[in-house]
Design a protein around this motif. Structure first.
Motif, PDB file in Angstrom:
ATOM      1  N   GLN A  53       0.856  -1.177   0.000  1.00 39.36           N
ATOM      2  CA  GLN A  53       0.000   0.000   0.000  1.00 39.36           C
ATOM      3  C   GLN A  53       0.899   1.237   0.000  1.00 39.36           C
ATOM      4  O   GLN A  53       1.732   1.413   0.883  1.00 39.36           O
ATOM      5  CB  GLN A  53      -0.882   0.016   1.240  1.00 39.36           C
ATOM      6  CG  GLN A  53      -1.809   1.203   1.358  1.00 39.36           C
ATOM      7  CD  GLN A  53      -2.857   1.257   0.266  1.00 39.36           C
ATOM      8  OE1 GLN A  53      -2.855   2.173  -0.541  1.00 39.36           O
ATOM      9  NE2 GLN A  53      -3.749   0.279   0.235  1.00 39.36           N
ATOM     10  N   PRO A  54       0.779   2.116  -0.987  1.00 41.78           N
ATOM     11  CA  PRO A  54       1.669   3.278  -1.022  1.00 41.78           C
ATOM     12  C   PRO A  54       1.432   4.219   0.150  1.00 41.78           C
ATOM     13  O   PRO A  54       0.298   4.402   0.604  1.00 41.78           O
ATOM     14  CB  PRO A  54       1.322   3.952  -2.349  1.00 41.78           C
ATOM     15  CG  PRO A  54      -0.073   3.501  -2.659  1.00 41.78           C
ATOM     16  CD  PRO A  54      -0.170   2.110  -2.107  1.00 41.78           C
ATOM     17  N   THR A  55       2.525   4.798   0.628  1.00 41.41           N
ATOM     18  CA  THR A  55       2.438   5.880   1.606  1.00 41.41           C
ATOM     19  C   THR A  55       2.673   7.214   0.908  1.00 41.41           C
ATOM     20  O   THR A  55       2.548   8.267   1.524  1.00 41.41           O
ATOM     21  CB  THR A  55       3.465   5.685   2.729  1.00 41.41           C
ATOM     22  OG1 THR A  55       4.778   5.591   2.153  1.00 41.41           O
ATOM     23  CG2 THR A  55       3.178   4.422   3.517  1.00 41.41           C
ATOM     24  N   GLY A  56       3.035   7.155  -0.350  1.00 42.92           N
ATOM     25  CA  GLY A  56       3.289   8.334  -1.158  1.00 42.92           C
ATOM     26  C   GLY A  56       3.938   7.909  -2.455  1.00 42.92           C
ATOM     27  O   GLY A  56       4.152   6.716  -2.694  1.00 42.92           O
ATOM     28  N   PHE A  57       4.296   8.887  -3.279  1.00 42.15           N
ATOM     29  CA  PHE A  57       4.821   8.582  -4.613  1.00 42.15           C
ATOM     30  C   PHE A  57       6.172   9.223  -4.890  1.00 42.15           C
ATOM     31  O   PHE A  57       6.678   9.126  -6.002  1.00 42.15           O
ATOM     32  CB  PHE A  57       3.792   8.999  -5.663  1.00 42.15           C
ATOM     33  CG  PHE A  57       2.444   8.397  -5.400  1.00 42.15           C
ATOM     34  CD1 PHE A  57       2.195   7.062  -5.689  1.00 42.15           C
ATOM     35  CD2 PHE A  57       1.441   9.141  -4.800  1.00 42.15           C
ATOM     36  CE1 PHE A  57       0.970   6.491  -5.414  1.00 42.15           C
ATOM     37  CE2 PHE A  57       0.207   8.584  -4.517  1.00 42.15           C
ATOM     38  CZ  PHE A  57      -0.027   7.248  -4.821  1.00 42.15           C
ATOM     39  N   ASP A  58       6.732   9.879  -3.899  1.00 44.65           N
ATOM     40  CA  ASP A  58       8.104  10.377  -4.010  1.00 44.65           C
ATOM     41  C   ASP A  58       9.008   9.161  -4.158  1.00 44.65           C
ATOM     42  O   ASP A  58       8.958   8.239  -3.326  1.00 44.65           O
ATOM     43  CB  ASP A  58       8.449  11.157  -2.741  1.00 44.65           C
ATOM     44  CG  ASP A  58       9.823  11.799  -2.786  1.00 44.65           C
ATOM     45  OD1 ASP A  58      10.679  11.344  -3.574  1.00 44.65           O
ATOM     46  OD2 ASP A  58      10.047  12.736  -2.006  1.00 44.65           O
ATOM     47  N   VAL A  62       9.822   4.728  -1.951  1.00 44.99           N
ATOM     48  CA  VAL A  62       9.554   3.362  -2.375  1.00 44.99           C
ATOM     49  C   VAL A  62      10.659   2.450  -1.863  1.00 44.99           C
ATOM     50  O   VAL A  62      11.847   2.811  -1.876  1.00 44.99           O
ATOM     51  CB  VAL A  62       9.427   3.259  -3.910  1.00 44.99           C
ATOM     52  CG1 VAL A  62      10.742   3.522  -4.617  1.00 44.99           C
ATOM     53  CG2 VAL A  62       8.859   1.909  -4.324  1.00 44.99           C
ATOM     54  N   PHE A  63      10.280   1.269  -1.365  1.00 39.55           N
ATOM     55  CA  PHE A  63      11.254   0.337  -0.792  1.00 39.55           C
ATOM     56  C   PHE A  63      12.192  -0.192  -1.855  1.00 39.55           C
ATOM     57  O   PHE A  63      13.400  -0.185  -1.721  1.00 39.55           O
ATOM     58  CB  PHE A  63      10.523  -0.806  -0.086  1.00 39.55           C
ATOM     59  CG  PHE A  63      11.404  -1.977   0.275  1.00 39.55           C
ATOM     60  CD1 PHE A  63      12.616  -1.786   0.919  1.00 39.55           C
ATOM     61  CD2 PHE A  63      11.020  -3.274  -0.031  1.00 39.55           C
ATOM     62  CE1 PHE A  63      13.437  -2.855   1.239  1.00 39.55           C
ATOM     63  CE2 PHE A  63      11.825  -4.353   0.288  1.00 39.55           C
ATOM     64  CZ  PHE A  63      13.030  -4.140   0.927  1.00 39.55           C
ATOM     65  N   SER A  64      11.641  -0.692  -2.943  1.00 42.41           N
ATOM     66  CA  SER A  64      12.471  -1.197  -4.032  1.00 42.41           C
ATOM     67  C   SER A  64      11.662  -1.143  -5.315  1.00 42.41           C
ATOM     68  O   SER A  64      10.459  -0.887  -5.297  1.00 42.41           O
ATOM     69  CB  SER A  64      12.921  -2.636  -3.772  1.00 42.41           C
ATOM     70  OG  SER A  64      11.867  -3.546  -4.018  1.00 42.41           O
ATOM     71  N   SER A 141      15.930   7.150   2.250  1.00 38.10           N
ATOM     72  CA  SER A 141      15.649   6.280   1.111  1.00 38.10           C
ATOM     73  C   SER A 141      16.274   4.908   1.289  1.00 38.10           C
ATOM     74  O   SER A 141      17.436   4.782   1.692  1.00 38.10           O
ATOM     75  CB  SER A 141      16.175   6.911  -0.181  1.00 38.10           C
ATOM     76  OG  SER A 141      16.080   6.000  -1.255  1.00 38.10           O
ATOM     77  N   ALA A 142      15.511   3.867   0.942  1.00 39.73           N
ATOM     78  CA  ALA A 142      16.053   2.514   0.957  1.00 39.73           C
ATOM     79  C   ALA A 142      17.084   2.322  -0.141  1.00 39.73           C
ATOM     80  O   ALA A 142      17.822   1.334  -0.138  1.00 39.73           O
ATOM     81  CB  ALA A 142      14.928   1.496   0.799  1.00 39.73           C
ATOM     82  N   SER A 143      17.153   3.263  -1.087  1.00 47.40           N
ATOM     83  CA  SER A 143      18.137   3.201  -2.168  1.00 47.40           C
ATOM     84  C   SER A 143      19.349   4.076  -1.884  1.00 47.40           C
ATOM     85  O   SER A 143      20.184   4.298  -2.774  1.00 47.40           O
ATOM     86  CB  SER A 143      17.491   3.633  -3.488  1.00 47.40           C
ATOM     87  OG  SER A 143      16.466   2.756  -3.861  1.00 47.40           O
ATOM     88  N   SER A 402       6.407  -1.053   8.355  1.00 47.53           N
ATOM     89  CA  SER A 402       6.761  -1.266   6.956  1.00 47.53           C
ATOM     90  C   SER A 402       7.492  -0.078   6.345  1.00 47.53           C
ATOM     91  O   SER A 402       8.232  -0.233   5.372  1.00 47.53           O
ATOM     92  CB  SER A 402       5.508  -1.580   6.132  1.00 47.53           C
ATOM     93  OG  SER A 402       4.568  -0.530   6.233  1.00 47.53           O
ATOM     94  N   SER A 403       7.312   1.121   6.914  1.00 49.06           N
ATOM     95  CA  SER A 403       8.006   2.298   6.388  1.00 49.06           C
ATOM     96  C   SER A 403       9.519   2.206   6.577  1.00 49.06           C
ATOM     97  O   SER A 403      10.283   2.913   5.908  1.00 49.06           O
ATOM     98  CB  SER A 403       7.488   3.573   7.074  1.00 49.06           C
ATOM     99  OG  SER A 403       7.772   3.543   8.468  1.00 49.06           O
TER     100      SER A 403
END
Length: 521
Positions: A53-58, A62-64, A141-143, A402-403
């Protein structure tokens, strides 16, 4: 019905050729979807259930790139696309992405005249803005790990960005589709702040944002000004549903046209119900990742003890209702680099000997397992049940929101976590995940001299036999130093109704939203 693909690196393609070749101007991912005789038609609304479930679109949120591929390929397109036929990578939104010095620097050229949907130029400055944001620790960021491999981004001209790497990163091109650097957003929109951006995300993809109810439905409309061929469907409606059974039940009850999935048992149930599965099976797999830089797993014996202690098939069966398949070797049998070298050996007596040996030295194996919503609780229960059979080892749950997924491994704030060591080709993924020089993407923190040397040598040679020899060493060292325990094949897939066509599953960031079409008859 199952359409199943297995992602082995094609033997005739060498690592050096992949690294030095420019991206094709308009490459497409290989089709892994169902085969139909009719031509694609436009129209209709595609109803999608993704696993998050998205928390946003920046893109920093995103996790991956596998978390919400339809959502993100819809809004942002595909910057780099894995090519099944060549084993390499093509440019989607870039014109070329090349290195001439073994990955010390990379030249990225954007397409002439391309803009975001708000009119902002999609140029070198936009790349720099997005990728510099990925490195900002305040954004979490996860990246951030792979982004931080980029020391500096030089603007050569309006369309060309030169990436100066912290250390030579010959596998960077192949890492792009794995991480959120793949998604480029409008700097003008991002400057308005994350809250404002999430209410109106702006990309350059084949769809534009229409509306979103947090915790509910995201609505996207076709971008008629997309630089490439327009998408087929008029609109997409997306919801995120973590529970595998709920997603499948929604498909069966007619509430969705396509569901994304990586759970083996759900694929089995879907096939039994008469639906089509499109599955891509990677080399490697998913399982447990040790933090080798932090006690107790900075001692290789602790990692070996846990690996010996686990009956991986039993663990997989517990999580996957008896439908899971445990990867026995790092490469699948149809890979040119396959070797019959077991990743793990189940040996309870050896496990107890090592647990006792460490306890006698005052170092009983006590650790936490990081648990995220979704499959995390099931993984923990299965792990704890098996380790409870041994003395001098204790595992407790470290519950996380999950965040934080992805962030804890990037920062090293864990003992044991679920992770992926799945890959299409080894050149980028294995070097990035396992080399001591790739410390920002090497989340297990493993730093083994023999492993490092073999990874470097495999990248440096163009000779297939020499590559095979070096990847054999890689497989031998992984079995010895145990940074991962893999207990499940990594399946990237979707289940669709018979009205859905054009689903392409290959590597990461698939299926791509623009390629999917609906039978209107």
């Amino acid at each position: 019905m199952i359409t199943r693909k297995r992602s082995a690196l094609i033997a005739v393609v060498t690592a050096a050729a992949l690294l030095l070749a420019g991206c094709a101007g308009s490459g497409e991912a290989a089709t892994g979807g169902d085969s139909v005789s009719s031509e694609p038609v436009a129209g209709g609304t595609l109803r999608v259930l993704e696993v998050v479930q998205p928390t946003g679109f920046d893109p920093v949120q995103v996790f991956s790139s596998t978390s919400m591929p339809i959502t993100y390929t819809a809004l942002y397109g595909q910057f780099v696309i894995a090519n099944e036929e060549t084993g390499g990578y093509d440019c989607g939104l870039c014109e070329s992405f090349t290195t001439s010095d073994g990955g010390a620097t990379w030249d990225v050229v954007t397409r002439e005249g391309m803009t975001f949907t708000d009119g902002t130029p999609f140029d070198a400055e936009a790349l720099k803005y997005n990728w510099d944001r990925m490195k900002d620790p305040a954004l979490g960021s996860a990246s951030a790990g792979v982004a931080s491999q980029i020391d500096d981004i030089e603007i050569v001209d309006a369309r060309t960005a030169k990436l100066h790497m912290v250390v030579p990163t010959p596998g960077l091109l192949g890492l792009m589709p794995i991480y959120a650097l793949q998604w480029i957003a409008s700097p003008t929109a991002l400057e308005q702040g994350q809250e404002a951006f999430n209410k109106n995300p702006i990309g350059a993809g084949p769809f534009v944002f229409e509306s979103w109810t947090p915790g509910g439905t995201l609505k996207l409309a076709r971008n008629e000004d997309y630089f490439g061929d327009p998408a087929y469907v008029d609109a997409i409606e997306v919801q995120g549903v973590t529970d595998n059974t709920q997603r499948l039940n929604a498909l069966i009850s007619g509430q969705a046209d396509i569901i994304l999935n990586s759970d083996a048992s759900t694929f089995v149930e879907a096939e039994a119900a008469g639906y089509t599965n499109v599955i891509d099976t990677f080399n490697g797999g998913i399982g447990f990742m040790f933090n080798t830089a932090k006690a107790p797993f900075d001692d290789v014996r602790a990692r070996q003890a846990v690996a010996y202690a686990l009956d991986l098939q039993q663990l997989s069966d517990a999580v996957n209702k008896g439908n899971g398949s445990v990867p026995k070797t790092l490469f699948t049998k149809d890979s040119p680099f396959y070797e019959d070298i077991a990743l793990q050996t189940y040996d309870p007596e050896k496990a107890q000997e090592l647990f006792d040996e460490l306890a006698d030295e005052g170092k009983p194996v006590e650790f936490t397992y990081t648990v995220f919503p979704g499959t995390g609780p099931a993984y923990f229960d299965a792990l704890q049940a098996q380790l409870a059979l041994y003395d001098n080892v204790t595992v407790t749950a470290d519950q996380r929101d999950s965040s934080e997924q992805g962030v804890v491994t990037t920062t090293g704030d864990y003992n044991l976590a679920s992770s992926s060591l799945a890959f299409v080709d080894p050149a980028s993924r294995l070097w990035g995940a396992l080399s001591g020089d790739a410390n920002r993407t090497n989340y297990s923190r493993i730093d083994d001299p023999e492993l490092n040397a073999a990874l470097d040598a495999a990248l440096a040679t163009t000779d297939l036999e020499e590559q095979k020899a070096q990847y054999k060493i890689v497989q031998e060292r992984l079995a010895e130093v145990v940074p991962y325990v893999l207990f499940q094949e990594y399946l990237n897939g979707a289940t669709v109704t018979d009205q859905v066509h054009g689903v392409e599953i290959y590597g990461y960031t698939t299926p791509a939203a623009a390629n999917i079409w609906l039978d209107q008859s």
